[in-house]
Design a protein around this motif. Structure first.
Motif, PDB file in Angstrom:
ATOM      1  N   LEU A  18      -9.659  10.832  -5.826  1.00 29.91           N
ATOM      2  CA  LEU A  18     -10.463  10.623  -4.621  1.00 29.91           C
ATOM      3  C   LEU A  18      -9.568  10.307  -3.421  1.00 29.91           C
ATOM      4  O   LEU A  18      -9.765  10.860  -2.323  1.00 29.91           O
ATOM      5  CB  LEU A  18     -11.456   9.484  -4.859  1.00 29.91           C
ATOM      6  N   TYR A  19      -8.573   9.449  -3.610  1.00 29.86           N
ATOM      7  CA  TYR A  19      -7.662   9.118  -2.515  1.00 29.86           C
ATOM      8  C   TYR A  19      -6.869  10.343  -2.061  1.00 29.86           C
ATOM      9  O   TYR A  19      -6.738  10.611  -0.860  1.00 29.86           O
ATOM     10  CB  TYR A  19      -6.700   8.009  -2.932  1.00 29.86           C
TER      11      TYR A  19
ATOM     12  N   THR B 222       5.679   9.276   7.399  1.00 35.64           N
ATOM     13  CA  THR B 222       4.709   9.790   6.440  1.00 35.64           C
ATOM     14  C   THR B 222       3.427  10.223   7.142  1.00 35.64           C
ATOM     15  O   THR B 222       3.146   9.836   8.283  1.00 35.64           O
ATOM     16  CB  THR B 222       4.353   8.729   5.385  1.00 35.64           C
ATOM     17  N   GLN B 223       2.662  11.028   6.416  1.00 33.54           N
ATOM     18  CA  GLN B 223       1.361  11.455   6.943  1.00 33.54           C
ATOM     19  C   GLN B 223       0.480  10.247   7.229  1.00 33.54           C
ATOM     20  O   GLN B 223      -0.226  10.196   8.244  1.00 33.54           O
ATOM     21  CB  GLN B 223       0.681  12.390   5.944  1.00 33.54           C
ATOM     22  N   SER B 224       0.519   9.241   6.364  1.00 37.77           N
ATOM     23  CA  SER B 224      -0.323   8.061   6.558  1.00 37.77           C
ATOM     24  C   SER B 224       0.036   7.330   7.844  1.00 37.77           C
ATOM     25  O   SER B 224      -0.836   6.870   8.584  1.00 37.77           O
ATOM     26  CB  SER B 224      -0.183   7.114   5.368  1.00 37.77           C
ATOM     27  N   LYS B 225       1.335   7.211   8.117  1.00 40.69           N
ATOM     28  CA  LYS B 225       1.752   6.512   9.332  1.00 40.69           C
ATOM     29  C   LYS B 225       1.363   7.285  10.582  1.00 40.69           C
ATOM     30  O   LYS B 225       0.908   6.702  11.576  1.00 40.69           O
ATOM     31  CB  LYS B 225       3.255   6.267   9.296  1.00 40.69           C
ATOM     32  N   LEU B 226       1.548   8.592  10.545  1.00 42.37           N
ATOM     33  CA  LEU B 226       1.167   9.407  11.695  1.00 42.37           C
ATOM     34  C   LEU B 226      -0.338   9.327  11.930  1.00 42.37           C
ATOM     35  O   LEU B 226      -0.806   9.166  13.066  1.00 42.37           O
ATOM     36  CB  LEU B 226       1.607  10.849  11.480  1.00 42.37           C
TER      37      LEU B 226
ATOM     38  N   VAL C 189      -0.270   6.370  -5.189  1.00 41.25           N
ATOM     39  CA  VAL C 189      -1.630   5.822  -5.207  1.00 41.25           C
ATOM     40  C   VAL C 189      -1.925   5.165  -6.543  1.00 41.25           C
ATOM     41  O   VAL C 189      -2.496   4.070  -6.614  1.00 41.25           O
ATOM     42  CB  VAL C 189      -2.659   6.927  -4.896  1.00 41.25           C
ATOM     43  N   SER C 190      -1.511   5.805  -7.628  1.00 40.50           N
ATOM     44  CA  SER C 190      -1.775   5.275  -8.967  1.00 40.50           C
ATOM     45  C   SER C 190      -1.078   3.932  -9.178  1.00 40.50           C
ATOM     46  O   SER C 190      -1.687   2.972  -9.674  1.00 40.50           O
ATOM     47  CB  SER C 190      -1.306   6.286 -10.019  1.00 40.50           C
TER      48      SER C 190
ATOM     49  N   GLN D 109       0.831  -1.191   0.000  1.00 47.73           N
ATOM     50  CA  GLN D 109       0.000   0.000   0.000  1.00 47.73           C
ATOM     51  C   GLN D 109       0.872   1.249   0.000  1.00 47.73           C
ATOM     52  O   GLN D 109       2.039   1.201   0.404  1.00 47.73           O
ATOM     53  CB  GLN D 109      -0.922  -0.012   1.208  1.00 47.73           C
ATOM     54  N   PRO D 110       0.327   2.369  -0.438  1.00 46.08           N
ATOM     55  CA  PRO D 110       1.128   3.600  -0.498  1.00 46.08           C
ATOM     56  C   PRO D 110       1.619   4.021   0.881  1.00 46.08           C
ATOM     57  O   PRO D 110       0.906   3.883   1.876  1.00 46.08           O
ATOM     58  CB  PRO D 110       0.140   4.634  -1.060  1.00 46.08           C
ATOM     59  N   GLU D 111       2.828   4.555   0.930  1.00 47.35           N
ATOM     60  CA  GLU D 111       3.301   5.146   2.177  1.00 47.35           C
ATOM     61  C   GLU D 111       2.579   6.451   2.467  1.00 47.35           C
ATOM     62  O   GLU D 111       2.422   6.837   3.614  1.00 47.35           O
ATOM     63  CB  GLU D 111       4.807   5.391   2.108  1.00 47.35           C
ATOM     64  N   ASP D 112       2.166   7.139   1.407  1.00 53.66           N
ATOM     65  CA  ASP D 112       1.523   8.437   1.591  1.00 53.66           C
ATOM     66  C   ASP D 112       0.402   8.572   0.563  1.00 53.66           C
ATOM     67  O   ASP D 112       0.662   8.665  -0.641  1.00 53.66           O
ATOM     68  CB  ASP D 112       2.540   9.566   1.417  1.00 53.66           C
ATOM     69  N   TYR D 113      -0.840   8.569   1.038  1.00 57.28           N
ATOM     70  CA  TYR D 113      -1.994   8.652   0.138  1.00 57.28           C
ATOM     71  C   TYR D 113      -2.181  10.042  -0.459  1.00 57.28           C
ATOM     72  O   TYR D 113      -3.055  10.236  -1.303  1.00 57.28           O
ATOM     73  CB  TYR D 113      -3.264   8.231   0.880  1.00 57.28           C
ATOM     74  N   THR D 114      -1.394  11.016  -0.050  1.00 56.17           N
ATOM     75  CA  THR D 114      -1.482  12.344  -0.675  1.00 56.17           C
ATOM     76  C   THR D 114      -0.642  12.418  -1.944  1.00 56.17           C
ATOM     77  O   THR D 114      -0.712  13.413  -2.668  1.00 56.17           O
ATOM     78  CB  THR D 114      -1.017  13.446   0.291  1.00 56.17           C
TER      79      THR D 114
END
Length: 695
Positions: free
Chosen positions: A555-556, A459-463, A300-301, A290-295
């Motif tokens: 969307l993500y 990453t933002q996702s981990k935080l 994501v792609s 999965q992406p480390e950062d969905y931003t």
């Protein structure tokens, strides 16, 4: 489900389990359900999407042939009841014997005639009502193991779930604890959420019986006037063994297979040391990260394209052919609507009495589906931890992301209103929200963030995954820190996770390198390795809405930017709009005249109070009560007043006032949370990791 990052099995986050151990020193994971629903689906405009992604359609060579047959109960019903069907045509009985849905329709028609005072011929009446849970109609239900108190067996469900006249057979398993009285008042069906296997917590038949008595509705003394029922839905637990492995469940091997999860790639070992490989086991090494950062749109792609190829290749391993040469996909006939028809078949097999149904979390969707399809077959319904009944997965993902972010905002607002106890003695005057925002900024800015200060990345996702865990009830505090252990998973979030979170945020703001250096030990909820399972298929079958690759990436990114803490739960519905080559079987989310009590907490990260309000609007005879606090489903230790009202309505027919508030809200004691955090194993770990490793 606690996290989209967990694979197969119990669908609880192993990362979050480690975090719970760090806070508490314990790693027990007692849970009443695993809320919320996940992921993955087919793409509208399949030809365009396949061309775009260069994913060839892969068919299994030499497709297995599954014969379409007429179930014995269809033949026997027609022999005994065809005259009554013709006699009571005015009640809506179908006259076309070849109608693909005529069996269920005719049975329901004759029940309507009986409700109106008509009398059936004795042979027909005996076939429809002469059975019971202890003595079921064996045309429909086959016990595998039984004793005087309990049975586990399966219904001979039509794979094409509406059409027993012309379908392969699918075995859907149920566990039934018989009523304590000689005469049962009917079935009491309980679904604890997930979606997940409902029988798999059993190791022996005696343990099954004991567990029925201490969870959910079984805590109410009136529950055992009924035959208590739990189920492994299609594709889960015992109901997945033949589908995934081609092995028949028997009395000799049932306890081995009781522990099966629903992964399509994970091998399973039985007690005889035999290794069984599911259909997609050879694809296990192809599982995408999965992406480390969905931003980040590029991450994501790439992930979505890899997941599309992975899911598409696995899904076609479930293709089969009927004797007429038609190709079908087994996964197409999973989903909640199919399981509703299976439950109706169980009701028929045990005497056709109206049932009582209680559902928690995903179980609220199961209840909605059955109530919509068979509204006349229910005496009462109770639900808690309500999943939004809308069919559009895009709407579901937006609801879910906003809810998680809003509950996080509630904690931050409460902290801001009580700075003396939440963030005391700060000379800079910063609130927990200020410090959390600063940590997020550090995760996005390498030049001045974690990389610059600590020579590492968060990453933002981990935080977001770390903070989100404190709202899901995965932080359990033991007696050493002033609270008894043994909390029910997700349902004791309130108030422990809420009051611990600000203290952690403040510590990480003052010691940012601890977050970088303890990255592996904390195992924050994302990223992880993707897997494929029945859990992933369910939202794609239950909900509608398909998106292009570009729409999905946008969307993500938008969701992760606006609601970073909410993207994890929202992803469970977003992925359902892109990936699997099956079409939806939408659930009938509406019914008049079904008495439903809906009980929700105000601050539930899994299922919001807004979900419950929408659910209320779909069922005209429902009432909504709310527990003024947090946690997922109400229970004996979480929203106890609402729990009691809900069960009294379900089991005793007690009237409940619509809009009733069960007051459990008390000021959040952030000072206590600070004390707990300062003594926790997590704090001790972070202390040893707080120094910068930059040279």
């Amino acid at each position: 489900k606690s996290s989209i990052t967990s694979a197969g099995g119990g669908h609880h986050s192993s990362q979050a389990g480690r975090n719970r151990k760090l806070i508490t020193g314990h790693d027990e994971d007692h849970r009443c359900d695993k809320a919320a629903v996940v992921i993955v689906a087919a793409v509208v405009g399949a030809l365009v999407a396949v061309a775009l992604l260069a994913v060839p359609a892969r068919r299994t060579p030499n497709l297995q042939v599954q014969e379409r047959v007429e179930a014995a109960y269809v033949t026997n019903f027609h022999q005994r009841c065809s005259a009554d069907v013709a006699k009571f045509a005015s009640y809506g009985c179908p006259t076309d014997v070849q109608s693909p849905t005529s069996f269920f329709a005719k049975w329901s028609c004759l029940e309507r005639a009986e409700d109106a005072g008509e009398t059936l011929a004795s042979a027909c009446q005996q076939y429809m009502h002469g059975s019971s849970a202890k003595s079921p109609n064996v045309d429909m239900f086959v016990p595998v193991i039984s004793n005087s108190e309990f049975t586990i067996g399966y219904v001979k469900a039509p794979l094409f779930f509406q059409s027993p006249e012309d379908s392969p057979v699918f075995k859907t398993f149920y566990a039934i604890l018989y009523a304590s009285d000689d005469v049962s008042e009917g079935l009491l069906v309980e679904h604890l959420g997930g979606p997940q296997a409902g029988i798999s917590y059993c190791n022996t038949i005696n343990l099954c019986r004991a567990l029925f008595s201490i969870i959910g509705a079984g805590t109410h003394p009136a529950a055992f006037k009924f035959d208590n029922v739990h189920t492994d839905l299609r594709g889960f637990g015992l109901s997945s063994v033949e589908a995934l492995f081609g092995v028949e469940v028997t009395a000799d091997n049932i306890w081995d297979w009781m522990q099966l999860d629903d992964s399509f790639t994970k091998p399973f070992n039985t007690s005889d040391d035999a290794t069984h490989r599911p259909r997609c086991a050879d694809l296990r090494d192809k599982r995408p990260s999965q992406p480390e950062d969905y931003t980040l749109a590029s991450q994501v792609s790439e992930w979505l394209k890899a997941r599309f190829a992975f899911a598409n290749e696995c899904a076609h391993r479930f293709d089969f052919q009927d004797q007429y040469g038609n190709v079908h996909n087994l996964l197409q006939y999973f989903g909640t609507l199919a399981s509703s028809y299976d439950l109706e078949l169980l009701r028929m097999a045990t005497g056709s009495k109206p049932m009582r149904l209680i559902g928690y979390s995903y179980g609220t969707r199961y209840a909605a589906s059955y109530a919509g399809a068979f509204p006349r077959k229910l005496t009462s319904v109770a639900v808690s931890g309500t999943v939004n009944p809308v069919a559009d997965n895009a709407v579901m993902s937006a609801f879910t992301a906003a809810n998680t972010q809003n509950i996080y905002a509630f904690v931050m607002n409460s902290c801001r209103a009580n700075p003396g106890t939440c963030t005391p003695h700060r000379a800079d005057g910063k609130t927990a929200e200020d410090m959390a925002d600063a940590l997020y900024s550090m995760s996005l800015d390498d030049s001045a963030g974690f990389q610059a200060q600590c020579c590492g990345k968060v990453t933002q996702s981990k935080l977001a995954g770390l903070l989100r865990g404190f709202m899901v009830g995965e932080q359990e505090v033991n007696k050493e820190f002033g609270i008894a252990s043994g909390s029910l998973y997700q349902n004791r979030t309130w108030p422990l996770g809420f009051i611990l979170m600000p203290a952690l945020i403040e510590y990480l703001y003052d010691n940012p390198c601890a977050l970088v250096n303890a990255n592996d030990e904390l195992q924050m909820d994302t990223p992880s390795i993707d897997d494929l399972s029945t859990f992933d298929v369910m939202p794609a079958l239950d909900g509608v809405g398909r998106k292009s690759l570009k729409q999905m990436v946008d969307l993500y990114v938008q969701t992760a930017t606006v609601n970073p803490i909410g993207v994890d739960m929202a992803s469970q519905y977003m992925q359902a709009m892109f990936g699997w080559p099956m079409q939806p079987n939408p659930i009938p989310f509406s019914a008049e005249g079904v008495p439903i009590v809906i009980a929700n907490t105000l601050y539930d990260e899994r299922t919001s109070i807004e979900n419950a309000q929408v659910y209320r609007s779909f069922f005209g005879s429902s009432v909504l009560i709310n527990a003024q606090g947090g946690g997922h489903c109400v229970g004996s230790e979480n929203g106890a007043e609402c729990f009691e009202l809900m069960l009294n309505s379900l089991l005793l027919g007690t009237q409940v006032q619509d809009g009733h508030v069960c007051r459990m809200l008390a000021p959040l004691d952030f000072a206590w949370g600070r004390q707990l955090f300062l003594k926790s194993p997590m704090k001790q770990l972070l202390d040893t990791r707080s120094a910068s490793v930059c040279t």
